[in-house]
Write a protein that holds these residues in place. Structure first.
Motif, PDB file in Angstrom:
ATOM      1  N   LEU A 243      -2.265   1.917   7.614  1.00 54.31           N
ATOM      2  CA  LEU A 243      -0.795   1.864   7.586  1.00 54.31           C
ATOM      3  C   LEU A 243      -0.237   2.323   8.929  1.00 54.31           C
ATOM      4  O   LEU A 243       0.651   1.702   9.497  1.00 54.31           O
ATOM      5  CB  LEU A 243      -0.258   2.791   6.496  1.00 54.31           C
ATOM      6  CG  LEU A 243      -0.219   2.300   5.067  1.00 54.31           C
ATOM      7  CD1 LEU A 243       0.331   3.397   4.197  1.00 54.31           C
ATOM      8  CD2 LEU A 243       0.652   1.098   4.962  1.00 54.31           C
TER       9      LEU A 243
ATOM     10  N   GLY B 216       1.250   7.114  -6.776  1.00 49.66           N
ATOM     11  CA  GLY B 216       0.240   8.088  -7.146  1.00 49.66           C
ATOM     12  C   GLY B 216      -0.606   7.624  -8.312  1.00 49.66           C
ATOM     13  O   GLY B 216      -1.034   6.478  -8.364  1.00 49.66           O
ATOM     14  N   ARG B 217      -0.811   8.538  -9.271  1.00 49.88           N
ATOM     15  CA  ARG B 217      -1.717   8.218 -10.378  1.00 49.88           C
ATOM     16  C   ARG B 217      -0.983   7.699 -11.592  1.00 49.88           C
ATOM     17  O   ARG B 217      -1.542   7.597 -12.669  1.00 49.88           O
ATOM     18  CB  ARG B 217      -2.519   9.467 -10.763  1.00 49.88           C
ATOM     19  CG  ARG B 217      -3.432   9.916  -9.650  1.00 49.88           C
ATOM     20  CD  ARG B 217      -4.460  10.919 -10.131  1.00 49.88           C
ATOM     21  NE  ARG B 217      -5.274  11.380  -9.018  1.00 49.88           N
ATOM     22  CZ  ARG B 217      -4.902  12.358  -8.193  1.00 49.88           C
ATOM     23  NH1 ARG B 217      -3.748  12.962  -8.382  1.00 49.88           N
ATOM     24  NH2 ARG B 217      -5.671  12.732  -7.204  1.00 49.88           N
TER      25      ARG B 217
ATOM     26  N   VAL C  84       0.834  -1.205   0.000  1.00 50.14           N
ATOM     27  CA  VAL C  84       0.000   0.000   0.000  1.00 50.14           C
ATOM     28  C   VAL C  84       0.867   1.253   0.000  1.00 50.14           C
ATOM     29  O   VAL C  84       0.548   2.235  -0.697  1.00 50.14           O
ATOM     30  CB  VAL C  84      -0.964  -0.020   1.208  1.00 50.14           C
ATOM     31  CG1 VAL C  84      -1.702   1.294   1.333  1.00 50.14           C
ATOM     32  CG2 VAL C  84      -1.958  -1.138   1.060  1.00 50.14           C
ATOM     33  N   ALA C  85       1.984   1.224   0.734  1.00 52.98           N
ATOM     34  CA  ALA C  85       2.879   2.391   0.729  1.00 52.98           C
ATOM     35  C   ALA C  85       3.387   2.669  -0.682  1.00 52.98           C
ATOM     36  O   ALA C  85       3.451   3.818  -1.111  1.00 52.98           O
ATOM     37  CB  ALA C  85       4.048   2.163   1.686  1.00 52.98           C
TER      38      ALA C  85
ATOM     39  N   ILE D  76       1.841   1.871  -3.465  1.00 55.48           N
ATOM     40  CA  ILE D  76       0.710   2.398  -4.253  1.00 55.48           C
ATOM     41  C   ILE D  76       0.561   3.890  -4.013  1.00 55.48           C
ATOM     42  O   ILE D  76       0.384   4.687  -4.942  1.00 55.48           O
ATOM     43  CB  ILE D  76      -0.602   1.669  -3.879  1.00 55.48           C
ATOM     44  CG1 ILE D  76      -0.602   0.260  -4.447  1.00 55.48           C
ATOM     45  CG2 ILE D  76      -1.811   2.434  -4.400  1.00 55.48           C
ATOM     46  CD1 ILE D  76      -1.803  -0.542  -4.037  1.00 55.48           C
ATOM     47  N   ILE D  77       0.659   4.288  -2.721  1.00 55.00           N
ATOM     48  CA  ILE D  77       0.489   5.706  -2.390  1.00 55.00           C
ATOM     49  C   ILE D  77       1.610   6.533  -3.011  1.00 55.00           C
ATOM     50  O   ILE D  77       1.377   7.615  -3.560  1.00 55.00           O
ATOM     51  CB  ILE D  77       0.444   5.880  -0.863  1.00 55.00           C
ATOM     52  CG1 ILE D  77      -0.864   5.316  -0.318  1.00 55.00           C
ATOM     53  CG2 ILE D  77       0.570   7.341  -0.471  1.00 55.00           C
ATOM     54  CD1 ILE D  77      -0.918   5.225   1.179  1.00 55.00           C
ATOM     55  N   LEU D  78       2.838   6.001  -2.982  1.00 56.44           N
ATOM     56  CA  LEU D  78       3.960   6.765  -3.523  1.00 56.44           C
ATOM     57  C   LEU D  78       3.898   6.865  -5.040  1.00 56.44           C
ATOM     58  O   LEU D  78       4.321   7.860  -5.620  1.00 56.44           O
ATOM     59  CB  LEU D  78       5.286   6.136  -3.096  1.00 56.44           C
ATOM     60  CG  LEU D  78       5.616   6.326  -1.620  1.00 56.44           C
ATOM     61  CD1 LEU D  78       6.959   5.719  -1.301  1.00 56.44           C
ATOM     62  CD2 LEU D  78       5.613   7.802  -1.257  1.00 56.44           C
TER      63      LEU D  78
ATOM     64  N   ARG E  60      -4.602  11.594  -1.278  1.00 55.59           N
ATOM     65  CA  ARG E  60      -4.530  11.259  -2.700  1.00 55.59           C
ATOM     66  C   ARG E  60      -5.730  10.490  -3.201  1.00 55.59           C
ATOM     67  O   ARG E  60      -6.132  10.668  -4.343  1.00 55.59           O
ATOM     68  CB  ARG E  60      -3.271  10.435  -2.961  1.00 55.59           C
ATOM     69  CG  ARG E  60      -2.036  11.295  -3.020  1.00 55.59           C
ATOM     70  CD  ARG E  60      -0.955  10.574  -3.752  1.00 55.59           C
ATOM     71  NE  ARG E  60       0.136  11.496  -4.051  1.00 55.59           N
ATOM     72  CZ  ARG E  60       1.297  11.090  -4.512  1.00 55.59           C
ATOM     73  NH1 ARG E  60       1.519   9.805  -4.703  1.00 55.59           N
ATOM     74  NH2 ARG E  60       2.236  11.955  -4.788  1.00 55.59           N
TER      75      ARG E  60
END
Lengths: 161, 93, 134
Positions: free
Chosen positions: C48, A84-85, A77-78, A80-82, C35
């Motif tokens: 998280l 972005g799009r 998940v980290a 995925i967040i990093l 986001r």
């Protein structure tokens, strides 16, 4: 025995918690035991359904698997967040037919699914036995169904049913 | 040497936690709906609790642990009450 | 910072690393809430911080105080256990509330109700099931 200690597991964990918070000594053990026994009897007045543990030896194994899985999905998940799009990602709901019926087992499964980043427990239909979860990175629905069923549900059924 | 490592890493960690709280505050203000705000409040109390824990490591005092436990307990109860409120608009059914 | 001088270098490094990992994961979770576009995606982000974010900082605290007191100090584990048990309860209740709100308002992107038959009974039983987790 059952009148004085209706919930032995609860009483034992309360004593351990008391001694963790204060100190590991005989005095605190006795004080904690008094509090824990009283709390156990108060719990009996509420009449909750009593969980039956059939194979408690599997519990440390389950905890180990869950901690590792949570660590892995934390990293996923980290990332995925990093990212972005930049990457195409589909989030969606997955319906899973469950065979597990034991209430404590379902509660534990709910804790596992929700505390793992990337999956969230949304709804459980008690009469149909269908569980609805939300998955952040949904690639293959079938893979999620088999993952939940073989990895966690099978072990929980062995422990609780 | 070890003091310098500890002080710097904890200062950086506390800065990160404060930035995280700032992100949640922004989301809290922007919404768009009530559930996002409840989610942010829930996450913010966890951040505050972690901040208190890092303070405990920094000062070497175990008193901060008790404060962190109190924050965790109260935060849990308040988020439950808020989530329950969203369900029907009444805290007690 | 008198106590930090008494800490051996390996313990200080380990504590520093664990605390940084925990704070970093929490920060990533917070960025995630900014986001992601929909609420059901945003639910995933704070976990998280509540899973290994809390876990790493608690472990760092355990290492630090155990080495300082030259005995095993484990009471921080209580915070870890408490957070792992309570966060799912909060998030599940929140998700159910959102599902209920979206369905009554007829918003798109929400799956239809699972239990159509005997639905009232099914709902009350599911709520009892949640009660065990608390």
């Amino acid at each position: 025995m059952s009148r004085v200690l209706p919930y032995p597991l609860l009483t034992a964990s309360l004593i351990v918690m008391w001694m963790m918070l204060n100190a590991f000594s005989l005095g605190h053990f006795l004080l904690g035991a008094v509090v824990a026994i009283l709390a156990g009897r108060a719990m009996a007045a509420l009449q909750p359904s009593k969980p039956k543990l059939r194979r408690w030896q599997l519990i440390p194994f389950l905890i180990g698997i869950v901690l590792l899985d949570i660590l892995r999905s934390n990293i996923a998940v980290a990332s995925i967040i990093l990212q972005g799009r930049r990457r195409e990602r589909v989030a969606g709901f997955v319906a899973i037919p469950l065979d597990l019926r034991d209430r404590t087992g379902l509660a534990v499964l709910a804790c596992i699914v929700t505390s793992t980043p990337g999956t969230a427990w949304i709804e459980y239909g008690a009469d149909s036995g269908v569980l609805l979860i939300h998955v952040l990175d949904l690639v293959d629905e079938e893979a999620w169904v088999t993952l939940i069923k073989t990895r966690y549900e099978a072990m929980l059924m062995e422990i609780f049913e | 040497m070890s003091a310098a490592i500890l002080v710097w890493s904890i200062t950086i960690a506390q800065a990160m936690l404060v930035i995280a709280m700032a992100c949640y505050t922004y989301r809290l203000a922007r919404g768009p709906r009530a559930q996002d705000r409840v989610l942010c409040l829930d996450a913010m109390y966890v951040c505050a609790m972690l901040l208190v824990l890092t303070m405990g490591i920094r000062t070497g005092s175990s008193l901060y642990f008790e404060a962190a436990l109190a924050i965790a307990t109260i935060g849990f109860v308040s988020s439950i009450a808020l989530a329950k409120f969203l369900m029907r608009g009444e805290v007690i059914e | 910072m008198m106590h930090a001088e008494m800490l051996p270098a390996w313990a200080a490094l380990l504590t520093a690393l664990l605390v940084l990992i925990g704070a970093g994961l929490t920060l990533f979770g917070a960025i995630g809430t900014l986001r992601f576009a929909t609420f059901f995606e945003r639910v995933h982000a704070p976990t998280l911080g509540t899973s290994w974010g809390t876990g790493a900082i608690v472990l760092g605290s355990i290492v630090c105080f155990s080495v300082l007191g030259s005995r095993l100090v484990v009471h921080e584990i209580l915070i870890g256990v408490f957070i792992t048990v309570t966060t799912p309860v909060t998030l599940m209740l929140l998700a159910r509330a959102v599902l209920y709100r979206d369905r009554t308002e007829g918003n798109a992107g929400v799956p239809a109700r699972l239990a159509s038959r005997r639905e009232q009974q099914g709902r009350t039983e599911a709520e009892d099931g949640d009660g065990d987790a608390r």
